[in-house]
Structures are given as structure tokens and as C-alpha cells.
Write an enzyme that holds these catalytic residues in place. Structure first.
Site, mmCIF file in Angstrom:
data_model
loop_
_atom_site.group_PDB
_atom_site.id
_atom_site.type_symbol
_atom_site.label_atom_id
_atom_site.label_comp_id
_atom_site.label_asym_id
_atom_site.label_seq_id
_atom_site.Cartn_x
_atom_site.Cartn_y
_atom_site.Cartn_z
ATOM 1 C CB VAL A 11 -0.965 -0.003 1.209
ATOM 2 C CG1 VAL A 11 -1.616 1.355 1.395
ATOM 3 C CG2 VAL A 11 -2.038 -1.066 1.002
ATOM 4 C CG LEU A 156 -4.169 -0.714 -2.943
ATOM 5 C CD1 LEU A 156 -3.580 -2.102 -2.976
ATOM 6 C CD2 LEU A 156 -3.075 0.308 -3.107
ATOM 7 C CB CYS A 266 -7.011 -7.446 2.818
ATOM 8 S SG CYS A 266 -5.739 -6.220 2.494
ATOM 9 N NE ARG A 334 1.004 -9.925 3.225
ATOM 10 C CZ ARG A 334 1.088 -8.599 3.325
ATOM 11 N NH1 ARG A 334 1.266 -8.040 4.496
ATOM 12 N NH2 ARG A 334 0.999 -7.828 2.251
HETATM 13 N N1 LIG Z 1 -2.014 -5.269 0.696
HETATM 14 C C1 LIG Z 1 -3.185 -4.846 0.311
HETATM 15 O O1 LIG Z 1 -3.716 -5.248 -0.738
HETATM 16 C C2 LIG Z 1 -3.936 -3.827 1.127
HETATM 17 C C3 LIG Z 1 -5.044 -3.168 0.571
HETATM 18 C C4 LIG Z 1 -5.719 -2.219 1.345
HETATM 19 C C5 LIG Z 1 -5.300 -1.950 2.627
HETATM 20 N N2 LIG Z 1 -4.226 -2.614 3.144
HETATM 21 C C6 LIG Z 1 -3.797 -2.269 4.506
HETATM 22 O O2 LIG Z 1 -2.671 -1.395 4.401
HETATM 23 C C7 LIG Z 1 -1.755 -1.637 5.469
HETATM 24 C C8 LIG Z 1 -0.387 -1.976 4.912
HETATM 25 O O3 LIG Z 1 -0.496 -3.197 4.205
HETATM 26 P P1 LIG Z 1 0.681 -3.724 3.251
HETATM 27 O O4 LIG Z 1 0.158 -4.938 2.570
HETATM 28 O O5 LIG Z 1 1.196 -2.576 2.451
HETATM 29 O O6 LIG Z 1 1.774 -4.111 4.369
HETATM 30 P P2 LIG Z 1 3.285 -4.590 4.144
HETATM 31 O O7 LIG Z 1 3.559 -5.555 5.226
HETATM 32 O O8 LIG Z 1 3.481 -4.985 2.713
HETATM 33 O O9 LIG Z 1 4.130 -3.255 4.366
HETATM 34 C C9 LIG Z 1 4.256 -2.613 5.594
HETATM 35 C C10 LIG Z 1 5.580 -1.852 5.584
HETATM 36 O O10 LIG Z 1 5.633 -0.995 6.715
HETATM 37 C C11 LIG Z 1 6.988 -0.951 7.153
HETATM 38 N N3 LIG Z 1 7.022 -0.422 8.535
HETATM 39 C C12 LIG Z 1 6.714 -1.026 9.710
HETATM 40 N N4 LIG Z 1 6.899 -0.183 10.733
HETATM 41 C C13 LIG Z 1 7.331 0.995 10.215
HETATM 42 C C14 LIG Z 1 7.689 2.252 10.768
HETATM 43 N N5 LIG Z 1 7.643 2.474 12.085
HETATM 44 N N6 LIG Z 1 8.095 3.219 9.922
HETATM 45 C C15 LIG Z 1 8.154 3.031 8.600
HETATM 46 N N7 LIG Z 1 7.825 1.851 8.006
HETATM 47 C C16 LIG Z 1 7.420 0.848 8.809
HETATM 48 C C17 LIG Z 1 7.435 -2.381 7.005
HETATM 49 O O11 LIG Z 1 8.851 -2.482 7.013
HETATM 50 C C18 LIG Z 1 6.818 -2.739 5.648
HETATM 51 O O12 LIG Z 1 7.692 -2.427 4.579
HETATM 52 C C19 LIG Z 1 -2.389 -2.736 6.323
HETATM 53 O O13 LIG Z 1 -3.128 -2.152 7.351
HETATM 54 C C20 LIG Z 1 -3.324 -3.434 5.340
HETATM 55 O O14 LIG Z 1 -4.395 -4.060 5.983
HETATM 56 C C21 LIG Z 1 -3.534 -3.529 2.427
#
Ligand SMILES: NC(=O)c1ccc[n+]([C@@H]2O[C@H](COP(=O)([O-])OP(=O)(O)OC[C@H]3O[C@@H](n4cnc5c(N)ncnc54)[C@H](O)[C@@H]3O)[C@@H](O)[C@H]2O)c1
Length: 448
Positions: A11, A156, A266, A334
Site C-alpha cells: 500500500v 486497492l 486483507c 500471506r
Molecule cells: N495489501 C493490500 O492489498 C492492502 C489493501 C488495502 C489496505 N491494506 C492495509 O494497508 C496496510 C499496509 O499493508 P501492506 O500490505 O502494504 O503491508 P506490508 O507488510 O506490505 O508493508 C508494511 C511496511 O511498513 C513498514 N514499517 C513497519 N513499521 C514501520 C515504521 N515504524 N516506519 C516506517 N515503516 C514501517 C514495514 O517495514 C513494511 O515495509 C495494512 O493495514 C493493510 O491491511 C492492504
């Protein structure tokens, strides 16, 4: 606008890259130095169609920068997006430690007005926690600075994330501040030349909307999987049923494919987290729990079918697995159904020859090197000399197959198709035992 995005995952990276692509000045911050190093070199740590070009272009144009320095990130943007992970904790509730850690960092380093935007999927009430964490840090510093926290959940889909971000149906912003409304409109205006997509509401409604959307979509999938279980036992071809009900505009064709169960980062965690929220407020979430349970059972059906095909004797067998990611066009594994399948195969003493166009590196990261897991460079290599084939993901590359050729590759003419890719008559005519999802299969899943 000057924008900072915390988190460069599926995201955060898409958000940062898309906003930079329309001319905003974006800094992406991540605590993972390996990820930031890669991104600085133009190497994309995830697979998402189209993202590489956008990142490279924006880095070259100077609109997109990456850093591990939270201080630098906080100093940069008036908008501070939080897009870090919210994985389930041991109770299934969303673990907010990463979100709150970013909030604290912002409170520690900010020196002027900021809008802090929760883009991560977070339970109702999280914005108040983020607000409190920032306020506490400011208090520790003996500083008084103005800031706002708003909710801007992301809708997304991995695999079409750029398209969804830039051309999505709606942009939801939860806030009660006029200033935030104006700034968020300015941020997203490049995506609204055609029509206004912004929907403003209060923060709690915005937080809840994201969970309600995912719970609805997961419900559609579990509903259809439950129908497939009935259809299988009744000897009904579920594909006719899918088309029959999908043609009704009140139902629609989306998200009613029967299959191997939903996975990904998700639906499983968000349905669980919403159920957990319900329990904490004294409500028994009958439907949400059923949606989750149906899904868990559905994920077991691939193994149940292959196991039944071999009369429960899989020890020493080698099973070709096509598709590892939880859906096509992503490397995300995942909660993928392939994991449930492979872990059951290994427990039964079978080996796996796996092929996935993008997720093999991720699979290796998860399971490491093991003798009963072989990665193959092509789908053809995976089936060569294997005992049977199981299809877990409907990647385009698997959508057609020459059955005559496939028969020559496999030791036994058995296909378990978790995605209903082929015409059962063609497969059977070619001499295959073809066990798809409720396509008039002779094997009903033994899962009760
Ligand atoms: N993946 C999807 O399709 C999707 C879609 C909509 C919403 N979301 C939501 O968006 C959020 C993120 O999901 P994702 O799939 O991108 O997660 P992800 O695990 O791919 O990425 C999370 C990132 O955050 C970084 N991070 C952790 N702590 C941090 C900090 N203190 N400072 C800076 N960076 C830090 C991690 O190193 C990692 O790179 C979640 O809440 C998820 O539910 C995900």
C-alpha cells in the site's frame, strides 16, 4: 504538495509512487534498510504490475525519494500517511503497534502543522489512539503544535493496485476538519478530473467502512464456496449456478467464483479483526465467524481431493503445484491456499514441485530450503515426472493446457483444479481424473 508516506509495502509504495507520479513531492520512509536500499537502486521489493516504471520515472524526475530516516520524513510532508502493517495479534485483533510507533515518531519530530492520515486498515477508534500518541510525545517535549488525524482507508487490490489507486470508485476521508478536507482534496484532485470521488464522513465511519467492505467481499466468496460444497454433493455444476446468479444485477458477477478459499493480507485478517471488535463490544458476530469458518474449510479441500484421489496414500508421491500466490498478479503468499495444501502434503509424506510466475522467491523465504519442495523454472518443468497436478492460483499462464501433452508428463492422470480453469468434459475425454470445484465431480470433498 509535500507528502510523506510511512511504510513501503504493497500500500505505502503504491501510494507514494502514484502521488509522486502526479507531481506531488513524496518521501517514503521505511524501517527496513534492505527495502530502502533496493528502492534507491530502482529494485522493487514486491511484484505489482506497472509499479517499477512509475517508481523509476518519479525517482528520475526527483518527485519520489526513499529514506530510513523518520526525522527526515516527518520534516518533509504536511501530509503524513501511515501505511504500515496491521497484522492480527494472537487474539485476531489488529495489532496497532506499528501504527502507534509511527504516530509517536511524528510526535517526537514534528515542528509545524501536520495532517496525519491513517491509510492502514485500522479498527474504529484508532484515530483517537494516534491522536493521543502524538499528543503525549508533544507533551513530553513540552511543545504545543497543531495537528489533525484523519482516516483515509485504502481500497486497492494487489495485482491492479495502480489502476485502483488512480481510478478507484471512491476516496474516503474521515474527518471533521475543514482544513483537512481542503488539503485532502488538493492531494487527490489529480484523480478527480472526470468526477468528484471524495466522500467525507466522520473518522469512525471511515474506519468502519473499510472493514465493512472487506467483510462483504469475503462473505460473497464464502457464500459461493458454501454453495459449491452443496453443489458438489448434489451433482450440480456450480459454473451454471454462478452464471445464473451473477446475471442478476443485485448479485453481480464479481467475487462469486467458487475456489480454494480467500487468502491474502486483507480478507482473513480483516474479517477476524472485525469479529474481534464485535466481541469486545458484547456482540456475537454470527455471520463473520461463519464466513471465516467456511473459508478455513474451503482451504482444506485441495488437499482433501488429492488425498482422496490417491486413496489416502500420498507418502512418497510428488505433486506438481501450479500457483503459489494467493491470487494472480501478485507475489503475496500471506494466507494463501497453496500454503494449506503444501503443508498438508508434506505432513502426508509427499513432495512438491512448484511453479509460480512471481511468488517462488517469497515461497523460498517462507519455507527455506527443504528436500520436499522443489522450485521449477516453468509450469512445464513442474509437471514433468510428477504424479499429479494441483492448481492453486488462476494465473493466465495456466488457463489453457494441452491435455494430451500433460498426460505424457504426469505419472497418474490426475488434476485437482482449485480454480475451475478447464472444461471438465475435455479433461475427462483426454483420460484425466479431473477434480475441480463442484463441476459435477465424482469426489465430493470429505470435509464435513
Ligand atoms: N495489501 C493490500 O492489498 C492492502 C489493501 C488495502 C489496505 N491494506 C492495509 O494497508 C496496510 C499496509 O499493508 P501492506 O500490505 O502494504 O503491508 P506490508 O507488510 O506490505 O508493508 C508494511 C511496511 O511498513 C513498514 N514499517 C513497519 N513499521 C514501520 C515504521 N515504524 N516506519 C516506517 N515503516 C514501517 C514495514 O517495514 C513494511 O515495509 C495494512 O493495514 C493493510 O491491511 C492492504
Amino acid at each position: 504538495m509535500k507528502i510523506t508516506v510511512f511504510g513501503t509495502g504493497y500500500v505505502g509504495l503504491v501510494t507514494g509512487a502514484c502521488l509522486a507520479d502526479v507531481g506531488h513531492e513524496v518521501v517514503c520512509v521505511d524501517i527496513d534498510p534492505a527495502k530502502i536500499d533496493k528502492l534507491k537502486q530502482g529494485v522493487i521489493p514486491i511484484y505489482e504490475p506497472g509499479i517499477e516504471d512509475v517508481v523509476k520515472r518519479c525517482v528520475a524526475e526527483g518527485t519520489l525519494n526513499f529514506t530510513t530516516s523518520a526525522e527526515e520524513g516527518v520534516a518533509h510532508g504536511v501530509l503524513q500517511f501511515i501505511a504500515v502493517g496491521t497484522p492480527p495479534d494472537e487474539d485476531g485483533a489488529a495489532d496497532l503497534q506499528y501504527v502507534v510507533a509511527v504516530a509517536r515518531t511524528i510526535g517526537q519530530h514534528m515542528s509545524d502543522y501536520k495532517v496525519v492520515i491513517d491509510k492502514s486498515t485500522v479498527p474504529v477508534g484508532t484515530a483517537e489512539k494516534v491522536q493521543a500518541a502524538i499528543a503525549q510525545e508533544l507533551e513530553k517535549r513540552g511543545t504545543q503544535l497543531d495537528f489533525d488525524v484523519c482516516s483515509n482507508p485504502e481500497f486497492l487490490k494487489e495485482g491492479s493496485a495502480l489502476e485502483d489507486f488512480t481510478k478507484g470508485a471512491r476516496i474516503i476521508v474521515g474527518t471533521d476538519s475543514d482544513q483537512v478536507r481542503d488539503l485532502m482534496r488538493e492531494c487527490y484532485s489529480p484523480y478527480m478530473r472526470n468526477h468528484d470521488k471524495l466522500m467525507f464522513m466522520d473518522v469512525r465511519a471511515a474506519e468502519f467502512t473499510k472493514y465493512a467492505a472487506n467483510a462483504m467481499l469475503a462473505t460473497k466468496i464464502s457464500f459461493m464456496n458454501e454453495m459449491s460444497q452443496l453443489a458438489e454433493r448434489l451433482g450440480v455444476d456450480i459454473e451454471h449456478v454462478r452464471e445464473g446468479i451473477g446475471s442478476d444485477p443485485r448479485i453481480g458477477y464479481h467475487f462469486i467464483y467458487p475456489g480454494a478459499g480467500y487468502g491474502g493480507s486483507c480478507f482473513p485478517k480483516d474479517v477476524q479483526a472485525l469479529a474481534r471488535t464485535a466481541k469486545t463490544i458484547g456482540y456475537h458476530p454470527e455471520l463473520l465467524l461463519a464466513v471465516e469458518n467456511v473459508n478455513l474449510r474451503q482451504k482444506e479441500t485441495l488437499f482433501a481431493k488429492i488425498n482422496k484421489a490417491f486413496d489416502g496414500d500420498l507418502a512418497g508421491k510428488t505433486i506438481a503445484v501450479w500457483g503459489l500466490s494467493f491470487k494472480p498478479n501478485t507475489d503475496d503468499m500471506r494466507e494463501a491456499p497453496s500454503r494449506t495444501l503444501m503443508e498438508s502434503l508434506w505432513a502426508a509424506g509427499a513432495k512438491v514441485k512448484a511453479y509460480d510466475p512471481e511468488a517462488m522467491e517469497e515461497c523460498q523465504r517462507i519455507y527455506g530450503n527443504r528436500e520436499d519442495l522443489m522450485f521449477c523454472g516453468t509450469r512445464n518443468e513442474a509437471v514433468k515426472g510428477a504424479d499429479a497436478l494441483v492448481i492453486c492460483t488462476e494465473w493466465k499462464a495456466f488457463r489453457t493446457v494441452d491435455f494430451k501433452w500433460l498426460k505424457e508428463q504426469l505419472n497418474f492422470s490426475i488434476i485437482v483444479d482449485g480454480r475451475n480453469l478447464y472444461n471438465p468434459d475435455d479433461a475427462k475425454a483426454a483420460g484425466f481424473l479431473y477434480y475441480a470445484v463442484a463441476r459435477g465431480d465424482s469426489i465430493a470433498s470429505p470435509v464435513q
